[in-house]
Design a protein around this motif. Structure first.
Motif, PDB file in Angstrom:
ATOM      1  N   ALA A   1       0.830  -1.208   0.000  1.00 56.18           N
ATOM      2  CA  ALA A   1       0.000   0.000   0.000  1.00 56.18           C
ATOM      3  C   ALA A   1       0.864   1.257   0.000  1.00 56.18           C
ATOM      4  O   ALA A   1       0.542   2.246  -0.683  1.00 56.18           O
ATOM      5  CB  ALA A   1      -0.916  -0.007   1.217  1.00 56.18           C
ATOM      6  N   ALA A   2       1.969   1.234   0.757  1.00 57.68           N
ATOM      7  CA  ALA A   2       2.873   2.386   0.796  1.00 57.68           C
ATOM      8  C   ALA A   2       3.449   2.674  -0.576  1.00 57.68           C
ATOM      9  O   ALA A   2       3.534   3.840  -1.007  1.00 57.68           O
ATOM     10  CB  ALA A   2       3.993   2.122   1.800  1.00 57.68           C
TER      11      ALA A   2
ATOM     12  N   GLU B   1      -4.136   0.739   2.038  1.00 53.50           N
ATOM     13  CA  GLU B   1      -3.995  -0.218   3.141  1.00 53.50           C
ATOM     14  C   GLU B   1      -5.352  -0.645   3.696  1.00 53.50           C
ATOM     15  O   GLU B   1      -5.554  -1.798   4.066  1.00 53.50           O
ATOM     16  CB  GLU B   1      -3.129   0.392   4.238  1.00 53.50           C
ATOM     17  CG  GLU B   1      -3.148  -0.324   5.568  1.00 53.50           C
ATOM     18  CD  GLU B   1      -2.798  -1.795   5.477  1.00 53.50           C
ATOM     19  OE1 GLU B   1      -3.159  -2.536   6.419  1.00 53.50           O
ATOM     20  OE2 GLU B   1      -2.172  -2.236   4.485  1.00 53.50           O
ATOM     21  N   PHE B   2      -6.300   0.273   3.724  1.00 58.15           N
ATOM     22  CA  PHE B   2      -7.649  -0.082   4.165  1.00 58.15           C
ATOM     23  C   PHE B   2      -8.232  -1.170   3.267  1.00 58.15           C
ATOM     24  O   PHE B   2      -8.860  -2.121   3.745  1.00 58.15           O
ATOM     25  CB  PHE B   2      -8.547   1.151   4.156  1.00 58.15           C
ATOM     26  CG  PHE B   2      -9.986   0.853   4.478  1.00 58.15           C
ATOM     27  CD1 PHE B   2     -10.384   0.658   5.801  1.00 58.15           C
ATOM     28  CD2 PHE B   2     -10.930   0.747   3.472  1.00 58.15           C
ATOM     29  CE1 PHE B   2     -11.710   0.357   6.094  1.00 58.15           C
ATOM     30  CE2 PHE B   2     -12.258   0.460   3.755  1.00 58.15           C
ATOM     31  CZ  PHE B   2     -12.656   0.267   5.082  1.00 58.15           C
ATOM     32  N   LEU B   3      -8.011  -1.044   1.955  1.00 59.61           N
ATOM     33  CA  LEU B   3      -8.529  -2.055   1.023  1.00 59.61           C
ATOM     34  C   LEU B   3      -7.774  -3.374   1.148  1.00 59.61           C
ATOM     35  O   LEU B   3      -8.393  -4.445   1.155  1.00 59.61           O
ATOM     36  CB  LEU B   3      -8.440  -1.534  -0.413  1.00 59.61           C
ATOM     37  CG  LEU B   3      -9.388  -0.381  -0.769  1.00 59.61           C
ATOM     38  CD1 LEU B   3      -9.119   0.105  -2.191  1.00 59.61           C
ATOM     39  CD2 LEU B   3     -10.842  -0.830  -0.639  1.00 59.61           C
ATOM     40  N   THR B   4      -6.454  -3.306   1.248  1.00 59.76           N
ATOM     41  CA  THR B   4      -5.690  -4.558   1.341  1.00 59.76           C
ATOM     42  C   THR B   4      -6.012  -5.310   2.630  1.00 59.76           C
ATOM     43  O   THR B   4      -5.897  -6.542   2.683  1.00 59.76           O
ATOM     44  CB  THR B   4      -4.176  -4.291   1.286  1.00 59.76           C
ATOM     45  OG1 THR B   4      -3.789  -3.460   2.398  1.00 59.76           O
ATOM     46  CG2 THR B   4      -3.789  -3.618  -0.016  1.00 59.76           C
ATOM     47  N   GLY B   5      -6.446  -4.570   3.662  1.00 54.47           N
ATOM     48  CA  GLY B   5      -6.810  -5.222   4.918  1.00 54.47           C
ATOM     49  C   GLY B   5      -8.087  -6.033   4.828  1.00 54.47           C
ATOM     50  O   GLY B   5      -8.393  -6.803   5.746  1.00 54.47           O
TER      51      GLY B   5
ATOM     52  N   ASP C   1      -7.711 -10.876   0.147  1.00 57.57           N
ATOM     53  CA  ASP C   1      -7.085 -10.998  -1.174  1.00 57.57           C
ATOM     54  C   ASP C   1      -7.779 -10.144  -2.220  1.00 57.57           C
ATOM     55  O   ASP C   1      -7.130  -9.575  -3.108  1.00 57.57           O
ATOM     56  CB  ASP C   1      -7.092 -12.463  -1.612  1.00 57.57           C
ATOM     57  CG  ASP C   1      -6.165 -13.328  -0.770  1.00 57.57           C
ATOM     58  OD1 ASP C   1      -5.308 -12.750  -0.076  1.00 57.57           O
ATOM     59  OD2 ASP C   1      -6.310 -14.564  -0.801  1.00 57.57           O
ATOM     60  N   TRP C   2      -9.121 -10.048  -2.135  1.00 58.30           N
ATOM     61  CA  TRP C   2      -9.825  -9.247  -3.134  1.00 58.30           C
ATOM     62  C   TRP C   2      -9.433  -7.771  -3.024  1.00 58.30           C
ATOM     63  O   TRP C   2      -9.371  -7.061  -4.035  1.00 58.30           O
ATOM     64  CB  TRP C   2     -11.345  -9.403  -2.987  1.00 58.30           C
ATOM     65  CG  TRP C   2     -11.920  -8.776  -1.747  1.00 58.30           C
ATOM     66  CD1 TRP C   2     -12.142  -9.379  -0.543  1.00 58.30           C
ATOM     67  CD2 TRP C   2     -12.353  -7.422  -1.602  1.00 58.30           C
ATOM     68  NE1 TRP C   2     -12.667  -8.485   0.356  1.00 58.30           N
ATOM     69  CE2 TRP C   2     -12.822  -7.283  -0.275  1.00 58.30           C
ATOM     70  CE3 TRP C   2     -12.391  -6.313  -2.441  1.00 58.30           C
ATOM     71  CZ2 TRP C   2     -13.327  -6.080   0.223  1.00 58.30           C
ATOM     72  CZ3 TRP C   2     -12.888  -5.122  -1.956  1.00 58.30           C
ATOM     73  CH2 TRP C   2     -13.354  -4.997  -0.636  1.00 58.30           C
ATOM     74  N   GLY C   3      -9.140  -7.320  -1.805  1.00 63.22           N
ATOM     75  CA  GLY C   3      -8.707  -5.932  -1.622  1.00 63.22           C
ATOM     76  C   GLY C   3      -7.341  -5.686  -2.237  1.00 63.22           C
ATOM     77  O   GLY C   3      -7.102  -4.638  -2.861  1.00 63.22           O
ATOM     78  N   VAL C   4      -6.423  -6.644  -2.070  1.00 63.71           N
ATOM     79  CA  VAL C   4      -5.102  -6.527  -2.685  1.00 63.71           C
ATOM     80  C   VAL C   4      -5.228  -6.484  -4.204  1.00 63.71           C
ATOM     81  O   VAL C   4      -4.581  -5.661  -4.884  1.00 63.71           O
ATOM     82  CB  VAL C   4      -4.197  -7.700  -2.254  1.00 63.71           C
ATOM     83  CG1 VAL C   4      -2.866  -7.647  -2.994  1.00 63.71           C
ATOM     84  CG2 VAL C   4      -3.970  -7.682  -0.746  1.00 63.71           C
ATOM     85  N   ALA C   5      -6.088  -7.364  -4.753  1.00 61.71           N
ATOM     86  CA  ALA C   5      -6.281  -7.392  -6.203  1.00 61.71           C
ATOM     87  C   ALA C   5      -6.885  -6.084  -6.701  1.00 61.71           C
ATOM     88  O   ALA C   5      -6.481  -5.551  -7.749  1.00 61.71           O
ATOM     89  CB  ALA C   5      -7.182  -8.566  -6.585  1.00 61.71           C
ATOM     90  N   LEU C   6      -7.842  -5.535  -5.948  1.00 61.95           N
ATOM     91  CA  LEU C   6      -8.470  -4.276  -6.347  1.00 61.95           C
ATOM     92  C   LEU C   6      -7.456  -3.138  -6.355  1.00 61.95           C
ATOM     93  O   LEU C   6      -7.434  -2.311  -7.280  1.00 61.95           O
ATOM     94  CB  LEU C   6      -9.624  -3.949  -5.397  1.00 61.95           C
ATOM     95  CG  LEU C   6     -10.358  -2.626  -5.654  1.00 61.95           C
ATOM     96  CD1 LEU C   6     -10.941  -2.588  -7.062  1.00 61.95           C
ATOM     97  CD2 LEU C   6     -11.445  -2.407  -4.606  1.00 61.95           C
ATOM     98  N   VAL C   7      -6.603  -3.084  -5.341  1.00 59.67           N
ATOM     99  CA  VAL C   7      -5.578  -2.033  -5.279  1.00 59.67           C
ATOM    100  C   VAL C   7      -4.629  -2.157  -6.473  1.00 59.67           C
ATOM    101  O   VAL C   7      -4.238  -1.151  -7.092  1.00 59.67           O
ATOM    102  CB  VAL C   7      -4.802  -2.114  -3.956  1.00 59.67           C
ATOM    103  CG1 VAL C   7      -3.590  -1.185  -3.988  1.00 59.67           C
ATOM    104  CG2 VAL C   7      -5.707  -1.738  -2.791  1.00 59.67           C
ATOM    105  N   ALA C   8      -4.252  -3.385  -6.818  1.00 61.68           N
ATOM    106  CA  ALA C   8      -3.366  -3.588  -7.966  1.00 61.68           C
ATOM    107  C   ALA C   8      -4.017  -3.114  -9.261  1.00 61.68           C
ATOM    108  O   ALA C   8      -3.370  -2.455 -10.100  1.00 61.68           O
ATOM    109  CB  ALA C   8      -2.980  -5.055  -8.069  1.00 61.68           C
TER     110      ALA C   8
END
Length: 414
Positions: free
Chosen positions: A84-85, A325-329, A332-339
């Motif tokens: 996220a950073a 970071e809020f989304l990745t928390g 896995d779907w949050g990490v994918a969305l951030v990407a």
């Protein structure tokens, strides 16, 4: 590297992408004045800078230690926080590049790390003392120190060469500019490439691959050096234009003084482990050199926009990183969305940049300038003859007379 997970691999790749953006975002630090004064051709300048950035990456790991084991408390930090950073830092770098603003890649990274960590674990995850002593204080001091040194050095160079032949003096300082630009590039690799090394090392620690406090592995040093060198070779032409011609008009003597002063400040800070902004150091030196020449000026409108960008960098990158970071928390779907968001927004910024491209062919043009128009040629005013019956005839004048236009005149025929 036997414990390398998919998420950790994604973080490492993202860190190298940030390193790449750092390279083309900060090429101006070393080469803007060299290009604007004509000391080197644009493509040759960025090629030399790329090679020396790569060499500089191998000279020290003190700044990397500041990031991997000083700024953020390694215990309790998840790998997603680092991802996220990096997202916050990359997007801020690309946004300011689109605007042609020489903001700090270093502070974008620091802001991203601080924002993501605060969202994840709160204030206990950030070492406030390190933030103040090794980031904020150098951020305030570096441009001032570099600016004053460049102003004094500029005055000194003109005083020494006041009785010398102007052409031969300029030629000598152009050679000095090339050497000092190389020194800045070396310093940039020493300071900025290490920041990515520190982030990757921090990710490896959080992923259980390295022990806390470990130095960056050799493969991390090599990959970070190569990534920043490739980004440098690409050339951040928009920011080079701002630094080279947007802040002030530089002569070779000023360029030499600015680059030497900036390199001295950056190398000294790298040796002490201060992770300062090379952008702020070089920008301060350019402004100091502009003020150091008699009759020299600084375009404060451009400088003001740059100062605003400096002040917004830490909080803006931090807010974006906190949101990521809020989304990745969420999983896995949050990490994918951030990407996906990172790729989509980055692509949109690139497409927006193609509307008004800046490259090595027009990097020295004044911002917003277009091709020069043909000089206007205007004819003498036509004479309108009016008789007493009200009928009139217009007689065009055949001979061009100047650059202003006068209204048609009437002569009454009795």
């Amino acid at each position: 590297m036997e414990h390398l997970t998919l998420l950790l691999a994604i973080v490492i790749v993202t860190a190298l992408v940030f390193d790449f953006t750092n390279g083309f975002h900060d090429t101006a630090n070393a080469m803007a004045t060299t290009i604007s004064t004509g000391a080197m051709k644009p493509k040759a300048a960025v090629a030399m800078s790329a090679v020396l950035n790569l060499v500089g990456a191998f000279l020290s790991v003190e700044v990397a230690k500041t990031i991997s084991g000083g700024l953020i408390n390694e215990q309790g930090i998840r790998t997603e926080v680092i991802f996220a950073a990096l997202v916050g830092a990359i997007l801020w770098n690309l946004f300011t590049w689109l605007l042609g603003l020489p903001s700090s890649s270093s502070h974008a990274l620091f802001g991203g790390l601080i924002g993501a960590t605060l969202m994840s674990v709160g204030t206990s995850g950030v070492n406030g003392g390190v933030v103040i002593t090794k980031i904020l204080i150098p951020a305030l001091a570096a441009p001032v120190v570099a600016g004053l040194a460049a102003m004094l050095a500029t005055k000194l160079t003109y005083r020494i060469g006041r009785n010398s032949d102007e052409k031969s003096t300029a030629k000598g300082y152009r050679a000095g500019q090339i050497a000092s630009a190389g020194l800045v590039s070396l310093a940039h690799g020493t300071n900025d490439a290490q920041k990515t090394m520190g982030v990757i090392t921090l990710a490896l620690v959080t992923g259980g691959v390295l022990a806390p406090g470990a130095n960056p592995p050799v493969w991390v040093i090599v990959s970070a050096g190569v990534a920043i060198a490739l980004g440098t070779y690409l050339g951040g032409w928009r920011i080079i234009r701002t630094m080279g011609t947007g802040l002030t008009d530089l002569q070779p003597q000023q360029g030499f003084a600015a680059q030497t002063s900036a390199a001295t400040v950056i190398l000294a800070s790298s040796h002490l482990g201060f992770s300062l902004s090379t952008t702020q150091s070089c920008s301060g030196a350019v402004m100091g050199a502009g003020l150091g020449r008699k009759g020299g000026v600084v375009r404060w409108s451009t400088a003001s926009r740059m100062f605003i960008a400096w002040g917004l960098t830490l909080p803006a990158a931090g807010l974006v990183a906190a949101g990521a970071e809020f989304l990745t928390g969420q999983g896995d779907w949050g990490v994918a969305l951030v990407a996906v968001l990172l790729v989509t927004i980055s692509g949109g910024i690139y497409l927006a940049s193609r509307r008004r491209p800046v490259d090595h062919t027009n990097v020295n043009a004044t911002e917003g300038a277009t091709e020069p128009a043909e000089p206007a040629t205007e004819t003498a005013p036509a004479t309108v003859l009016t008789d007493v019956s009200g009928l009139s005839a217009t007689i065009p004048a055949p001979v061009p007379t100047g650059t202003t236009t006068e209204p048609a005149r009437k002569e009454v025929i009795a």
